[in-house]
Design an enzyme around this catalytic site. Structure first.
Site, PDB file in Angstrom:
ATOM      1  N   ARG A 117      13.294 -11.464  12.394  1.00  0.00           N
ATOM      2  CA  ARG A 117      12.723 -10.790  13.566  1.00  0.00           C
ATOM      3  C   ARG A 117      11.461 -11.508  14.022  1.00  0.00           C
ATOM      4  O   ARG A 117      10.743 -12.091  13.209  1.00  0.00           O
ATOM      5  CB  ARG A 117      12.381  -9.336  13.222  1.00  0.00           C
TER       6      ARG A 117
ATOM      7  N   LYS B  53       0.821  -1.217   0.000  1.00  0.00           N
ATOM      8  CA  LYS B  53       0.000   0.000   0.000  1.00  0.00           C
ATOM      9  C   LYS B  53       0.855   1.267   0.000  1.00  0.00           C
ATOM     10  O   LYS B  53       0.593   2.201  -0.762  1.00  0.00           O
ATOM     11  CB  LYS B  53      -0.908  -0.028   1.231  1.00  0.00           C
TER      12      LYS B  53
ATOM     13  N   ARG C 292      11.196 -11.770   5.140  1.00  0.00           N
ATOM     14  CA  ARG C 292      12.121 -10.699   5.515  1.00  0.00           C
ATOM     15  C   ARG C 292      13.218 -11.206   6.442  1.00  0.00           C
ATOM     16  O   ARG C 292      12.978 -11.982   7.356  1.00  0.00           O
ATOM     17  CB  ARG C 292      11.351  -9.574   6.223  1.00  0.00           C
TER      18      ARG C 292
ATOM     19  N   ARG D 208      -1.125 -11.068  12.697  1.00  0.00           N
ATOM     20  CA  ARG D 208      -1.236  -9.648  12.355  1.00  0.00           C
ATOM     21  C   ARG D 208      -2.241  -9.451  11.215  1.00  0.00           C
ATOM     22  O   ARG D 208      -3.050  -8.529  11.227  1.00  0.00           O
ATOM     23  CB  ARG D 208       0.143  -9.157  11.912  1.00  0.00           C
TER      24      ARG D 208
ATOM     25  N   ARG E 295      -9.339   3.801   9.797  1.00  0.00           N
ATOM     26  CA  ARG E 295      -9.177   2.376  10.072  1.00  0.00           C
ATOM     27  C   ARG E 295     -10.468   1.729  10.554  1.00  0.00           C
ATOM     28  O   ARG E 295     -10.559   0.506  10.613  1.00  0.00           O
ATOM     29  CB  ARG E 295      -8.116   2.164  11.165  1.00  0.00           C
TER      30      ARG E 295
END
Ligand SMILES: [Zn+2]
Length: 223
Positions: free
Chosen positions: A162, A15, A129, A173, A90
């Protein structure tokens, strides 16, 4: 009349990247709620200090503070013709607040493109990642790999994953995002503003489709 676009998409949908590309290619002002928040904190504005107080007490910053920051930002001269919103609203309550703000400024929300990506694709993107513990550089095993697998290009430190990027965390999430955003999506779908864009396409194709959607909704363009 100022025209506003609200860009929606789950984490990992690209986004932010698309918002920047749209701003560049259409000359829209990119209003990111994260940037506005950081700016208010950094400049120690009244709203920034207010927000900081809540944060110092470990409390959530109330909606009316966030809404006031957005209102202030959209009232500035560079947003005279409208803006591209990213990160706000949101919730349906925030969407209603935005409707009031833009009405106050004499404009309206004209389109709400939603960059849709299947959950498993998002998990793959986000959990790929890898981070360098030494310099903080972020790689992606598929889209942006280091020259040598698992090793930082800059300082040869061993890359790690991470906690935030572990598949379980990522999945959670995304679920939280989907649950929180579903009512917002309904809000805009009910108002015939929502347009779904396939976020599994190449970046350039997504941009092209978003541009087509926005141009179609902009006034003065006969489709
Ligand atoms: Zn490094």
């Amino acid at each position: 009349m100022p025209e506003y676009i609200v860009l929606l998409g789950p984490p990992g949908a690209g986004k932010g990247t698309q918002a920047e590309r749209l701003a560049d290619q259409l000359g829209l002002v990119h209003v990111s709620s994260g940037d506005i928040f950081r700016e208010n904190l950094k400049n120690e504005t009244d709203l920034g200090k207010l927000a900081q107080g809540y944060m110092n007490r470990g409390e959530l910053v109330p909606d009316d503070v966030t809404i006031a920051m957005i209102h202030e930002r959209l009232s500035r001269e560079d947003c005279e013709a409208g803006a591209l919103l990213d990160g706000f609203p949101r919730t349906p309550a925030q969407a209603e607040a935005l409707d009031e703000i833009v009405a106050d400024l004499g404009g309206k929300v004209i389109a709400v493109p939603y960059i849709a990506v299947p959950q498993e694709v998002l998990v793959k993107r986000l959990s790929g990642r890898r981070t360098c513990p030494k310099c903080g550089r972020v790689y992606h095993i598929e889209y942006n790999p280091p020259r040598q697998e698992g090793i930082c290009d800059d300082d040869s430190a061993e890359l790690y994953q991470r906690e935030d990027d572990k598949p379980e965390t990522v999945r959670k999430r995304i679920q939280v995002y989907m649950e929180q955003t579903a009512p917002l999506i309904s809000y805009y779908r009910d108002r015939q503003l929502l347009v779904e864009v396939d976020g599994t396409q190449p970046i350039e194709d997504i941009t092209a489709q978003l541009i087509a959607v926005i141009k179609e909704k902009k006034s003065g363009v006969v489709s």
